[in-house]
Design an enzyme around this catalytic site. Structure first.
Site, PDB file in Angstrom:
ATOM      1  N   HIS A   1     -37.533  36.863 -68.080  1.00 19.72           N
ATOM      2  CA  HIS A   1     -36.489  36.346 -67.189  1.00 19.72           C
ATOM      3  C   HIS A   1     -35.172  37.004 -67.606  1.00 19.72           C
ATOM      4  CE1 HIS A   1     -33.676  33.276 -65.595  1.00 19.72           C
ATOM      5  NE2 HIS A   1     -34.658  32.895 -64.805  1.00 19.72           N
TER       6      HIS A   1
ATOM      7  N   ASP B   1     -39.443  32.030 -75.360  1.00 19.53           N
ATOM      8  CA  ASP B   1     -38.783  31.411 -74.220  1.00 19.53           C
ATOM      9  C   ASP B   1     -39.805  30.481 -73.577  1.00 19.53           C
ATOM     10  OD1 ASP B   1     -37.754  30.673 -71.809  1.00 19.53           O
ATOM     11  OD2 ASP B   1     -37.341  32.704 -71.091  1.00 19.53           O
TER      12      ASP B   1
ATOM     13  N   GLN C   1     -40.999  27.913 -69.179  1.00 18.49           N
ATOM     14  CA  GLN C   1     -42.100  27.643 -68.241  1.00 18.49           C
ATOM     15  C   GLN C   1     -43.354  27.159 -68.956  1.00 18.49           C
ATOM     16  OE1 GLN C   1     -41.770  27.731 -64.981  1.00 18.49           O
ATOM     17  NE2 GLN C   1     -39.871  28.896 -64.718  1.00 18.49           N
TER      18      GLN C   1
ATOM     19  N   LYS D   1     -36.515  21.748 -65.639  1.00 14.81           N
ATOM     20  CA  LYS D   1     -37.848  22.211 -65.218  1.00 14.81           C
ATOM     21  C   LYS D   1     -38.947  21.281 -65.710  1.00 14.81           C
ATOM     22  CE  LYS D   1     -36.606  27.150 -65.458  1.00 14.81           C
ATOM     23  NZ  LYS D   1     -36.223  27.551 -64.102  1.00 14.81           N
TER      24      LYS D   1
ATOM     25  N   CYS E   1     -35.107  36.271 -60.864  1.00 16.85           N
ATOM     26  CA  CYS E   1     -34.435  36.601 -62.130  1.00 16.85           C
ATOM     27  C   CYS E   1     -35.356  37.379 -63.059  1.00 16.85           C
ATOM     28  CB  CYS E   1     -33.941  35.343 -62.843  1.00 16.85           C
ATOM     29  SG  CYS E   1     -32.688  34.490 -61.914  1.00 16.85           S
TER      30      CYS E   1
HETATM   31  C1  LIG Z   1     -38.977  32.083 -68.079  1.00 19.13           C
HETATM   32  C2  LIG Z   1     -37.587  31.549 -67.912  1.00 19.13           C
HETATM   33  N1  LIG Z   1     -36.668  31.770 -68.864  1.00 19.13           N
HETATM   34  C3  LIG Z   1     -35.422  31.298 -68.773  1.00 19.13           C
HETATM   35  C4  LIG Z   1     -35.027  30.569 -67.680  1.00 19.13           C
HETATM   36  C5  LIG Z   1     -33.626  30.089 -67.646  1.00 19.13           C
HETATM   37  O1  LIG Z   1     -33.583  28.686 -67.626  1.00 19.13           O
HETATM   38  P1  LIG Z   1     -32.191  28.006 -67.282  1.00 19.13           P
HETATM   39  O2  LIG Z   1     -31.777  28.581 -65.965  1.00 19.13           O
HETATM   40  O3  LIG Z   1     -32.479  26.562 -67.192  1.00 19.13           O
HETATM   41  O4  LIG Z   1     -31.256  28.388 -68.367  1.00 19.13           O
HETATM   42  C6  LIG Z   1     -35.944  30.324 -66.657  1.00 19.13           C
HETATM   43  C7  LIG Z   1     -35.605  29.580 -65.431  1.00 19.13           C
HETATM   44  O5  LIG Z   1     -34.656  29.764 -64.724  1.00 19.13           O
HETATM   45  C8  LIG Z   1     -37.252  30.827 -66.780  1.00 19.13           C
HETATM   46  O6  LIG Z   1     -38.158  30.603 -65.822  1.00 19.13           O
END
Ligand SMILES: Cc1ncc(COP(=O)(O)O)c(C=O)c1O
Ligand SMILES: Cc1ncc(COP(=O)(O)O)c(C=O)c1O
Lengths: 154, 419, 419, 154
Positions: B134, B211, B214, B237, B377
């Site tokens: 991401h 990370d 998910q 999430k 993203c």
């Molecule tokens: C794999 C992954 N990493 C990081 C993020 C970032 O999370 P957040 O937007 O809540 O900071 C997301 C979701 O947006 C994600 O799906």
């Protein structure tokens, strides 16, 4: 059902399936490349001028039906117009798009672009419709500069 | 007809989510965008409200009753979250506003002037990520490498959307300071088995960050079993409120890291000339934290645990299998990512012929079906698979096979309009 | 008896705050800790719940109906907040998690490698703050000076707790890059007239940041009229939820600043090699923002505007006057900070003989009176006035003269126990 | 009312108003300085040992009645005790404080410190009660090191 027809008017789908003026061509005075960061759609667009009149708008890019069709309509409207008139029509289109569906489009000015009136009700899609138009404005500004430089040099 | 999976009553679960009874464009809401953000059960919304109406006060600095109650609720939430991910102690959980801040926090611990050698980073040193990250696990490292002159490297992807580990030993080497990897991809759905990478990182003395944005919402995650050093996750999430996320880190590492944001509550003592810092997690929680949001996340964790992460994981795996089969029946549809339910989560990206995802999503929306379209993203994944964007359907504990059927029916309509 | 101030019906206001009807230790709650965090009206709690139950979705990246509605709610909140503080346009408001993050964001814009000269900072350059800052407006600058080798300087305080501006011209000089000042002090209650300082900063080309954490909730604040460059504020002190705050900055400056946190939504385009960034405010909002919290803050701003910031300010000024008079009757009580209602807010710190504030606060708590005790994240002020800590009573739109009376009665009890 | 009496027991107020062993004294083997970051309270505490027995605990600092009284009680309990016994009592006190009011204190072991049982029900005040006790533990550890070094040097 009525709602989606409102967005995807027959005219839009037509321009999407049979785009006018697609492809990058020579000669051109200026080029602009724009990106829609939310979806990654891109357009590269060229403008050519002669005697303050737009002689070509050529473009290439990837994007959804709305962005493809709006580039096609842009080509159709702008080619042959004096720069000042082109800017006025650009303004009218930008106003329509910003109007959240409250602005009544003028067919005299906007031609096939009136079909995009429905898009204005979909905030997420307004950027799609404006992608090539914004690139056009950029390219036109650069082309105008170019032609001034050339003009004063002559 | 909603297929009731064994030991899992999805209708009972759905009854907890008020929003699921709403209509969209004249159709029942079919929410297939849980990878972007999950819906919230009544239990979480009640906890938020009860907190604000019952004991709202600032935390940690108070002797009054409201402040004491608020502090207990906040720290209680920390303990719940810590237990949920298998942390050794509550103090290993730092509350942040989201995953993104958690990852940036770790990135900012590295610098050329770091006191602890594990966080010293300069030209010649390497950070390793992957092509399926991401943006939130790409940008912090790009910015860090810009600041320090270190080099960013990454794992590539195989054609079926899995990590290409063929060059693991070369990629993760003595110059590597940190490997930061997505646990489950938000675009491909791929679940990464991090065992071999952790083992290699240990050999070369590199730290490992996961990370878990998910994974933590969807499967049992145990940081001790994973053997990693850091884990980022995000409340919205996992049935929790927006505005709250977390960083888990081994306590000893959190102690070795310099502070990130400066401000109230992260200090030991302050003079105008210089200051000293509190111990973790306070050291990293400058200013008033997302108090009610933490309490809401605690309630979310209770809710998920009540249903059982194993059961949720099984439910989603069944759905993924069902959906992969159903989507295989749609002409011109190409799944981008693993095509079997093994080693993947309930998030499925696909391309439908030449039709642009924006158009796919728009037509689906007219049927009440909410999918995400775009690069999610994770633009490098789109580039890798030669698409400008994808259409993505993502499932959660409240998703039904009925909803998968609605998606498939919607795709037929898309093909009619744009075919 | 509650004194009803002209044009202001405090009982009607109180009816909006559910928590105010609770009991503490067998007494009605007397909440005198609004400087730490404010209570929340039903209108804000309803807005939060309606958002989660009605259109919860992630923002900015979606074509689906829920996502579009959520985005409109979120951006609508930005517009409300922008109007509330007199910003030229909504895009000048960056949502953060709190004031502290807003201040750190600005601090991180400065570096030796900044492209824009206004943000270039190194040895020989100076940052100016004051001795009455909250730790959140001290630590970010101490950390910045450590990173860059710049020098931190500060305004001293007069004995009655006002800024000592006698050395303004020497303190703010050609080497000064930024002056960052608290607008209303959270410990002394002092309201700073920033006009002369802004004028001097303009002369020398320094930027000016205001910490509005304690002004934006309590009085009409207009960034254009103030003539500053940045303003930080925090939602939880202004009837909004926790987990949300804001940075206002002149748009052109926000454009000139490098990004801070990296991640989703703050990008224009991303490749594994390098990335480009979105325009402000997106550039500074990496990851999923506090969406529901922003919506809640929008509702708070509507609520405050509905009552009128002028009316709220007048109410608090009356209360401050009433309280200063009442406290003057308590033997051995010393107010720390301005002793008149002029040029101050409704926050009053004091010492009661030799009795430690912890003990004062504890006894008051037994009477239901909730005051804060400690250094209030402004330890240099305590040092300046030779006390380890203070007892602080702070008022807001729902505070009554009855509650001030309860405080005074409570202090009598404290003197009895510890006299 | 009963609640606050529970916290501010007569014994505590007595120790607060008439502290035992207050002031920093020589000789001492080790000193520790502790701060409570939430309120700014501080204590400086010295320990002296002879033959594994605590011969003095002296202290100075600012703080609330609870922290002042607990330093006074600490002095009273610890002076004259063998180190090992001191550590056991320290443990007993720490356990009492962490017990949230659920732990039954043993008067044999804790003497006047049993009066702090009520404090355990006030999480925000536990740190006050522990401030000097934590400083004592630190100083004792250092003093033990010192005396080992001295012992081995002799
Ligand atoms: C794999 C992954 N990493 C990081 C993020 C970032 O999370 P957040 O937007 O809540 O900071 C997301 C979701 O947006 C994600 O799906
Ligand atoms: C003057 C002042 N500045 C900054 C802050 C920090 O605000 P927050 O904790 O919401 O970041 C506060 C309150 O805590 C404050 O009163």
């Amino acid at each position: 059902m009525t709602k989606v027809d409102d967005l995807y008017q027959e005219i839009i789908l037509d321009h999407y399936k049979h785009p006018h003026g697609r492809g990058l061509r020579e000669p051109y005075l200026a080029e602009a490349h724009h990106v829609n960061p939310t979806c990654g759609d891109e357009v590269t667009l060229r403008v050519n001028l002669a005697d303050d009149t737009i002689t070509d708008v050529s473009y290439e890019g990837m994007g959804c039906s709305i962005s493809q069709a709006s580039a096609s309509v842009l080509h159709e409207i702008m080619v042959g117009l004096p720069v000042i008139e082109a800017l006025a029509r650009h303004d009218a289109f930008a106003t329509l798009m910003a109007g959240r569906g409250e602005v009544e489009p003028d067919e005299e000015v906007l031609g096939d672009a009136v079909a995009f009136a429905g898009v204005a009700r979909y905030p997420a899609r307004v950027k799609c419709a404006l992608l090539s138009w914004m690139a056009f404005k950029d390219a036109l500004a650069r082309a105008a500069e170019e032609s001034i430089v050339e003009g004063s040099a002559s | 007809m909603t297929a009731t999976l064994p030991t899992y009553d999805v209708d009972t679960v759905r009854a907890d989510f008020p929003i699921l009874s709403r209509q969209v464009n004249g159709h029942p809401l079919v929410y297939l965008d849980s990878a972007a953000t999950s819906q919230k059960p009544r239990q979480v919304l009640d906890a938020l409200r009860a907190h604000y109406e019952g004991c709202n006060a600032n935390v940690s600095r108070s002797v009054h009753t409201l402040g004491t109650e608020a502090t207990e609720a906040f720290e209680g939430a920390r303990a719940k979250v810590a237990a949920f991910i298998g942390a050794a102690r509550p103090e290993e959980v730092v509350f942040t506003k989201n995953s993104t801040e958690a990852i940036n926090l770790v990135a900012h611990a590295f610098s050329e002037r770091a006191i602890d050698p594990r966080f010293r980073l300069g030209p010649g040193d390497e950070i390793v990520i992957s092509e399926m990250e991401h943006h939130s696990n790409i940008l912090p490292w790009q910015l860090l490498c810009e600041r320090t002159g270190a080099t960013l490297r990454w794992f590539g992807l195989t054609d079926d959307g899995r990590l290409d580990e063929s060059n693991l030993d070369e990629l993760v080497n003595e110059r590597t300071r940190l490997v930061s990897l997505v646990h489950v991809s938000n675009i491909l759905g791929t679940a990464n088995d991090v065992g071999p990478i952790v083992a290699r990182a240990r050999q070369v003395g590199a730290l490992v960050m996961l990370d878990g944005s998910q994974s933590v919402p969807h499967l049992p995650v145990d940081v001790a079993a994973l053997g990693v050093d850091f884990l980022a996750f995000t409340g919205h999430k996992m049935c929790g409120p927006t505005g709250i996320g977390g960083l888990w880190g081994r306590y000893e590492l959190l102690q070795a890291m310099p502070p990130f944001l400066g401000g109230g509550s992260m200090i030991e003592t302050v003079t105008m000339q210089r200051s000293t810092y509190a111990q973790p997690p306070m050291k990293f929680e400058a200013g008033t934290p997302p108090i009610a949001e933490a309490v809401g996340l605690g309630a979310a964790v209770d809710y998920l645990s009540g249903i059982g992460m194993d059961a949720i994981h099984r439910h989603e795996k069944e759905l993924a299998g069902y959906a992969l089969d159903a989507l295989a029946s749609v002409p011109d549809l190409r799944v981008i990512g693993p095509r079997t339910a093994e080693g993947r989560g309930g998030t499925i990206s696909f391309a439908l012929g030449d039709i642009h995802p924006h158009d796919v999503g728009q037509i689906l929306d007219t049927e009440g079906v909410q999918v995400r379209v775009g690069h999610h993203c994770a633009r490098p994944v789109c580039v890798r698979f030669g698409v400008p964007a994808t259409t993505r359907a993502s499932f959660y504990l409240y998703t039904t096979t009925d909803e998968v059927d609605a998606l498939v029916r919607g795709l037929e309509k898309v093909r009619k309009v744009f075919g």
